[in-house]
Design a protein around this motif. Structure first.
Motif, PDB file in Angstrom:
ATOM      1  N   GLY A 173       0.837  -1.206   0.000  1.00 34.59           N
ATOM      2  CA  GLY A 173       0.000   0.000   0.000  1.00 34.59           C
ATOM      3  C   GLY A 173       0.863   1.243   0.000  1.00 34.59           C
ATOM      4  N   ARG A 177       1.117   3.799  -1.982  1.00 37.71           N
ATOM      5  CA  ARG A 177       0.501   5.099  -2.277  1.00 37.71           C
ATOM      6  C   ARG A 177      -0.124   5.716  -1.009  1.00 37.71           C
ATOM      7  NH1 ARG A 177       0.338   8.851  -6.659  1.00 37.71           N
ATOM      8  NH2 ARG A 177      -1.076  10.388  -5.819  1.00 37.71           N
ATOM      9  N   SER A 178      -0.880   4.922  -0.292  1.00 38.96           N
ATOM     10  CA  SER A 178      -1.504   5.449   0.932  1.00 38.96           C
ATOM     11  C   SER A 178      -0.447   5.749   1.997  1.00 38.96           C
ATOM     12  CB  SER A 178      -2.550   4.470   1.462  1.00 38.96           C
ATOM     13  OG  SER A 178      -1.924   3.260   1.785  1.00 38.96           O
ATOM     14  N   GLU A 180       0.889   9.108   1.051  1.00 40.68           N
ATOM     15  CA  GLU A 180      -0.079  10.187   1.294  1.00 40.68           C
ATOM     16  C   GLU A 180      -0.199  10.506   2.786  1.00 40.68           C
ATOM     17  OE1 GLU A 180      -3.563   8.904  -0.732  1.00 40.68           O
ATOM     18  OE2 GLU A 180      -2.785   9.481  -2.697  1.00 40.68           O
ATOM     19  N   GLY A 181       0.209   9.584   3.620  1.00 43.29           N
ATOM     20  CA  GLY A 181       0.165   9.824   5.069  1.00 43.29           C
ATOM     21  C   GLY A 181       1.452  10.392   5.632  1.00 43.29           C
ATOM     22  N   ARG A 199       0.999  17.571   5.629  1.00 42.73           N
ATOM     23  CA  ARG A 199       0.944  16.326   4.855  1.00 42.73           C
ATOM     24  C   ARG A 199       1.681  16.502   3.532  1.00 42.73           C
ATOM     25  NH1 ARG A 199       0.782  14.120   8.349  1.00 42.73           N
ATOM     26  NH2 ARG A 199      -0.816  13.118   9.577  1.00 42.73           N
TER      27      ARG A 199
END
Lengths: 241, 452
Positions: free
Chosen positions: B87, B89-90, B93-94, B165
Motif C-alpha cells: 500500500g 501510495r496510501s 499520502e500519510g 501532509r
C-alpha cells in the motif's frame, strides 16, 4: 598480559564466540594482520567471508600496514565471499555447502602456492544456519573443514555468534567439542561503557592444557580503538582509562 | 616570474543531502530525517548501509513513522526514493512534510494535546534563564536532546512538521520525474519465492539506476515499511533472515544506496522468531533499533508521562572501523564521558524526538508543586489523637496546630486627583485566613522501649 598472537597453534581450531553488544571482529582482523606480518614470508591466509565485506577487510588491513590488493595478487591472501555465491548455493532444491568446501580444499591443497603455515578464517558460521542452511548441513561443513585443516596442518579460526547467552545451541556444542581453544568475547554486565568495550575469556578445549586460560570470572577487559585493541586486567586502568 | 602561488582549496562535490562521515573520509552519510536519530547513528546513516527499526508494540506505529521521515527527507533533499510496500501510495499520502506547506485543518491543529511543543520550548527558555551557582557556571550544560539549532536549513536534514501532509501533487511530480519509485510486493507460491523475486527485482532496478547516473551520483533510498506483512506470504523467520542477509550484500555492492526497513509489530518479538530473534536481526542489519512504546503498559505511562517509549540500540553501523562512529560522536549516547545513557522517544504534535531518559522535576511527578492535601483536617489548638477514637492501629499520626495572630492590614488606595475624580480613601480590611503551622509526629500505641 593477554595477547592474541599466542593462538591458534598450527593445525588447531580456535573458536571465537561473541555477542551483539561486543562483536569480535577485532580478534579476526588482529589474527589476520599478525599472521601475515609476523609469520615467515610464505605465510598464507584464506578468509571465508560470510558477513564481512571485502572493502571493510581492506580498510582495516590497510590501517595495520597491509596492502590487501597486493597480497591477493601474490596469492598470500585468498578471499572467498559467500555473499556472492549465495544465489547459486540457494537455488538447489536442498541448499548445500559442498561447493564451498570443495573450493576450500582445492585451495588448501594447491601445489602452486605451497605455504609453510596457512591460516583459514571463517568470519561468521552462525549466519549460515540462520539464512537457509540446516543445522546438520552447517555441522557437517564445520566437521569436514576441521578435518581438512588438520590434514594440511592449517590453523582454523571460526567465529560463532552467541544469541542466547548461557544456553548453548546445537552448533556451539559441536564447535566446543572439536575446538582446541575458545576465545569468549562478551559485554560488560553493567552495559556499555565509554572506556571499556568488553571482556575476554580464554577456555581450553577437551584435553588441552598448554596455554594459561582465563576464566569468565577473571576475564580480561579490552578497549577498542578505530583499528586496534588494548587489553588490561580488571580493576586496573593500565594507562588505558 | 614570481614563485608565489595562490593556495586554493579544491572542493569535493558531495551528492545532494549527504555529508562525509566523521572520522572517515571515505564514507558518506545521509540523514534519516530525525536529527536525534542521526546523532544516535553517529551523524547519519552511511550509504551502502541499512537500518532496521523494530517497534514491537501493536497499539502504535512508531516504526512506520520513522520510515515516513526517511522517505520525506529523501524527497526534500532531492534524492531518489524507492518505496516497497503493498500500500505504498496510501503510505506516501500519510507522510509528513515541510512546515506550513499543506497543514491540517486548524481545528485539528489546535487540539488539546498539541501544546507540548510550546511548553517544551518555553521550558527550555526558562531553563536558560536559571541563575546557577558561580562555581558551576563554566561547566557545560548537560544536554538531554539534540538542540534544534543543529537542524540547519541545508538539505542534509530538513525540519518536518507532523501536522503537514506530503502534497499529492508533490508525490505525482516525483513519480513522473522518476525521483520516486513504487514497488508492489509480487505474488508467488511461497514466501521464499516472493522474497527471491523481490530481491531480483531490486537488483535489476539498482543496476539500471546506476547506469543512468552521471558523474555525481544521486543517492537512492530504499524504504520497506512492512517487511513480512501478509502480502509477503506465509513468512518464516528464516525467510526474513535470508532477505536481510541478501539485501545487505546487495547494498554493499552499490555505494550510493541506503535502506530503511521495518517489520510488522508481531514479527519484532522473540516469541515469533524464537530465542535470540532480536539478536539475529541485529547481526543481519547494519543498524538495528527497537522503539518499545509504553502504550501497552499503563504503569510505564504513569511513570514517564512525557515519553512514549524506550529506545534500545542493538547494533550500529561501522562501515570502515572497528568501533562505530556513534560511540565517539553521539551526544545522546554519552559514551565519551561514561556509560551509555538510557534513551527514550516522544512524539509531540510536530515532531518525533529521541532523547536521554530523565525523570521530570520533583522526581517523576508531573506537577512542579504538590497541591495542598485536601484530606488534612486541622483542629485549631487541639491535639488530634487517633488513639482516642479507639482505632486498633499500631501507630498513629498526631497533628498539632498553633494559631497565628491574625493581622489586619489597612490598605489605602489614593486615586489620581488630576483626573478629576473624587479623592477617596478607601479603607478596606481583609483578614487573612488563619495560618496554621502543622507539626506532624508519629506515636505508637505501645510504650516506647525506653519509656519507664
Amino acid at each position: 598480559m593477554f595477547s592474541l598472537s599466542q593462538i591458534p597453534e598450527r593445525g588447531d581450531l580456535l573458536l571465537v564466540t561473541d555477542e551483539l553488544a561486543s562483536p569480535a571482529d577485532f580478534v579476526l582482523h588482529a589474527n589476520l594482520a599478525t599472521h601475515l606480518k609476523d609469520s615467515s614470508k610464505d605465510a598464507r591466509c584464506i578468509v571465508l567471508s560470510v558477513s564481512g565485506s571485502l572493502s571493510r577487510w581492506k580498510t582495516l588491513a590497510t590501517k595495520s600496514n597491509l596492502n590487501v590488493p597486493n597480497l591477493i595478487a601474490k596469492g598470500s591472501l585468498v578471499f572467498i565471499d559467500i555473499e556472492a555465491d549465495l544465489e547459486e548455493l540457494h537455488s538447489a532444491s536442498r541448499p548445500s555447502l559442498r561447493h564451498i568446501f570443495d573450493r576450500l580444499v582445492s585451495i588448501l591443497q594447491d601445489e602452486d602456492h605451497t605455504s609453510d603455515h596457512t591460516l583459514l578464517i571463517v568470519d561468521d558460521i552462525s549466519t549460515l544456519e540462520w539464512i537457509c542452511f540446516s543445522t546438520q548441513e552447517v555441522s557437517r561443513f564445520v566437521r569436514a573443514l576441521s578435518a581438512a585443516c588438520d590434514k594440511t596442518n592449517t590453523s582454523l579460526i571460526i567465529r560463532h555468534h552467541v544469541i542466547t547467552p548461557g544456553n548453548p545451541d546445537e552448533l556451539l556444542r559441536l564447535l566446543l567439542q572439536i575446538s582446541a581453544y575458545r576465545i569468549d568475547v562478551f559485554p560488560l554486565s553493567t552495559g556499555r561503557s565509554g572506556s571499556v568495550s568488553g571482556q575476554i575469556a580464554l577456555h581450553p578445549g577437551p584435553g588441552r592444557t598448554g596455554l594459561k586460560t582465563i576464566p569468565r570470572s577473571k576475564a580480561v577487559l579490552y578497549r577498542l580503538t578505530d583499528t586496534s585493541s588494548t587489553f588490561f586486567d580488571r580493576g586496573t586502568g593500565a594507562a588505558v582509562l | 616570474m614570481s614563485s608565489f602561488k595562490r593556495r586554493s582549496t579544491k572542493q569535493t562535490l558531495t551528492p545532494p543531502g549527504t555529508r562525509i562521515l566523521l572520522g572517515s573520509t571515505s564514507n558518506l552519510i545521509t540523514s534519516t530525517g530525525i536529527p536525534s536519530l542521526d546523532d544516535i547513528l553517529g551523524g547519519g546513516l552511511p550509504l551502502s548501509c541499512s537500518q532496521l527499526i523494530l517497534a514491537p508494540d501493536v497499539h502504535s506505529a512508531y516504526g512506520e513513522l520513522v520510515q515516513k521521515y526517511f522517505v520525506v527527507q529523501g524527497l526534500a533533499a532531492g534524492q531518489a526514493v524507492c518505496v516497497i510496500n503493498e500500500g505504498a501510495r496510501s503510505f506516501l499520502e500519510g507522510c509528513m512534510w515541510l512546515p506550513g506547506a499543506n497543514s491540517l485543518p486548524a481545528s485539528i491543529n489546535s487540539a488539546g494535546p498539541g501544546r507540548e511543543d510550546e511548553e517544551d520550548e518555553s521550558s527550555q527558555k526558562h531553563d536558560a534563564k536559571i541563575k546557577i551557582a558561580w562555581r558551576y557556571e563554566q561547566m557545560k550544560q548537560f544536554q538531554t536532546s539534540v538542540s534544534s539549532s543543529t537542524q540547519s536549513a541545508d538539505d542534509f536534514c530538513r525540519v518536518f512538521d507532523l501536522t503537514s501532509r506530503l502534497p499529492v501533487s508533490t508525490i505525482d511530480a516525483a513519480l513522473s520525474a522518476k525521483q520516486l519509485v513504487i514497488f508492489d510486493v509480487p505474488i508467488s507460491d511461497s514466501a521464499m519465492a516472493t522474497t527471491r523475486s523481490m530481491l531480483k527485482h531490486i537488483s535489476d532496478f539498482l543496476v539500471t539506476y546506476e547506469e543512468e547516473q552521471k558523474e555525481v551520483a544521486t543517492p537512492l533510498r530504499i524504504c520497506i515499511p512492512g517487511l513480512g506483512s501478509p502480502a509477503w506470504g506465509d513468512i518464516e523467520p528464516q525467510v526474513i533472515c535470508y532477505f536481510l542477509y541478501a539485501f545487505r550484500s546487495l547494498l554493499r555492492t552499490h555505494p550510493h544506496v541506503c535502506a530503511s526497513i521495518s517489520l510488522p509489530p508481531h514479527l519484532c518479538i522473540e516469541k515469533w522468531g524464537g530465542p535470540g530473534w532480536v539478536q539475529k536481526l541485529g547481526w543481519l542489519s547494519d543498524a538495528s533499533l527497537s522503539l518499545t512504546a509504553f502504550s501497552a503498559n499503563p504503569s510505564l505511562t504513569a511513570l514517564f508521562p512525557t515519553y512514549h517509549g524506550f529506545v534500545h540500540i542493538h547494533s550500529l553501523p561501522a562501515p570502515s572501523t572497528l568501533v562505530s562512529p556513534s560511540d565517539k560522536y553521539s551526544m545522546l549516547r554519552g559514551l565519551t564521558s561514561s556509560g551509555e545513557n538510557n534513551l527514550a522517544f516522544k512524539c509531540m504534535r510536530k515532531r518525533l524526538i529521541f532523547e536521554t531518559l530523565h525523570l521530570d522535576v520533583e522526581g517523576g511527578i508531573g506537577e512542579r508543586r504538590m497541591p495542598p492535601a485536601a484530606a488534612t483536617v486541622t483542629v485549631g489548638g487541639l491535639a488530634h489523637d487517633h488513639s482516642s477514637h479507639g482505632h486498633g492501629g499500631a501507630a498513629s499520626i498526631q497533628v498539632q496546630v498553633e494559631e497565628v495572630q491574625n493581622k489586619v492590614e489597612l490598605v489605602s488606595v489614593a486615586e489620581d486627583a488630576a483626573q478629576g475624580k473624587t479623592e477617596a480613601v478607601t479603607t478596606s480590611s481583609f483578614v487573612k485566613k488563619p495560618k496554621h503551622r502543622k507539626k506532624v509526629a508519629f506515636t505508637s500505641d505501645r510504650p516506647d522501649l525506653y519509656d519507664f
